[in-house]
Design a protein around this motif. Structure first.
Motif, mmCIF file in Angstrom:
data_model
loop_
_atom_site.group_PDB
_atom_site.id
_atom_site.type_symbol
_atom_site.label_atom_id
_atom_site.label_comp_id
_atom_site.label_asym_id
_atom_site.label_seq_id
_atom_site.Cartn_x
_atom_site.Cartn_y
_atom_site.Cartn_z
ATOM 1 N N TYR A 9 0.864 -1.183 0.000
ATOM 2 C CA TYR A 9 0.000 0.000 0.000
ATOM 3 C C TYR A 9 0.895 1.225 0.000
ATOM 4 N N ASP A 10 0.710 2.092 -0.977
ATOM 5 C CA ASP A 10 1.461 3.336 -1.084
ATOM 6 C C ASP A 10 0.505 4.481 -0.772
ATOM 7 N N GLU A 11 0.807 5.227 0.297
ATOM 8 C CA GLU A 11 -0.083 6.319 0.706
ATOM 9 C C GLU A 11 -0.264 7.348 -0.396
ATOM 10 N N ALA A 12 0.754 7.594 -1.203
ATOM 11 C CA ALA A 12 0.662 8.594 -2.271
ATOM 12 C C ALA A 12 -0.346 8.197 -3.346
ATOM 13 N N THR A 13 -0.403 6.921 -3.670
ATOM 14 C CA THR A 13 -1.317 6.476 -4.726
ATOM 15 C C THR A 13 -2.625 5.919 -4.182
ATOM 16 N N GLY A 14 -2.648 5.535 -2.903
ATOM 17 C CA GLY A 14 -3.856 4.961 -2.321
ATOM 18 C C GLY A 14 -4.241 3.672 -3.030
ATOM 19 N N ALA A 15 -5.525 3.394 -3.032
ATOM 20 C CA ALA A 15 -6.066 2.239 -3.755
ATOM 21 C C ALA A 15 -7.445 2.652 -4.272
ATOM 22 N N PRO A 16 -7.471 3.603 -5.219
ATOM 23 C CA PRO A 16 -8.747 4.179 -5.664
ATOM 24 C C PRO A 16 -9.759 3.162 -6.194
ATOM 25 N N HIS A 18 -10.322 0.463 -4.940
ATOM 26 C CA HIS A 18 -10.808 -0.268 -3.766
ATOM 27 C C HIS A 18 -11.262 0.678 -2.659
ATOM 28 N N GLY A 19 -11.634 1.917 -3.045
ATOM 29 C CA GLY A 19 -12.247 2.857 -2.119
ATOM 30 C C GLY A 19 -11.306 3.690 -1.267
ATOM 31 N N ILE A 20 -10.003 3.661 -1.553
ATOM 32 C CA ILE A 20 -9.044 4.452 -0.770
ATOM 33 C C ILE A 20 -8.424 5.505 -1.697
ATOM 34 N N ALA A 21 -8.714 6.773 -1.407
ATOM 35 C CA ALA A 21 -8.253 7.870 -2.255
ATOM 36 C C ALA A 21 -6.741 8.069 -2.153
ATOM 37 N N PRO A 22 -6.116 8.547 -3.246
ATOM 38 C CA PRO A 22 -4.689 8.877 -3.180
ATOM 39 C C PRO A 22 -4.424 9.872 -2.051
ATOM 40 N N PRO A 30 -9.748 2.279 6.705
ATOM 41 C CA PRO A 30 -10.668 1.612 7.636
ATOM 42 C C PRO A 30 -10.191 0.221 8.061
ATOM 43 N N MET A 31 -10.501 -0.163 9.284
ATOM 44 C CA MET A 31 -10.101 -1.467 9.809
ATOM 45 C C MET A 31 -10.723 -2.627 9.028
ATOM 46 N N ASN A 32 -11.887 -2.396 8.397
ATOM 47 C CA ASN A 32 -12.544 -3.479 7.651
ATOM 48 C C ASN A 32 -12.078 -3.561 6.189
ATOM 49 N N TRP A 33 -11.109 -2.738 5.811
ATOM 50 C CA TRP A 33 -10.555 -2.767 4.467
ATOM 51 C C TRP A 33 -9.751 -4.046 4.288
ATOM 52 N N THR A 34 -9.747 -4.600 3.073
ATOM 53 C CA THR A 34 -8.986 -5.818 2.808
ATOM 54 C C THR A 34 -8.037 -5.609 1.634
#
Length: 50
Positions: A9-16, A18-22, A30-34
């Motif tokens: 997981y790279d904080e700069a790029t996030g995982a857009p 999968h619901g995680i913004a850059p 979130p704790m329920n993220w996989t």
């Protein structure tokens, strides 16, 4: 880094896709993220230096 599959997981790029913004810090994921690769839970990740 996911301890199950090695996905990083790279904080700069996030995982857009999968619901995680850059720019989202790991602490705000979130704790329920996989893991998008293997479905491992957030607790199955470990911080690594890159």
């Amino acid at each position: 880094m996911c301890l199950i599959c090695g996905w990083i997981y790279d904080e700069a790029t996030g995982a857009p896709d999968h619901g995680i913004a850059p720019g989202t810090p790991w602490e705000q994921v979130p704790m329920n993220w996989t893991c998008p690769e293997c479905g491992a839970r957030k607790e199955d990740f470990e911080m690594v230096q890159i």
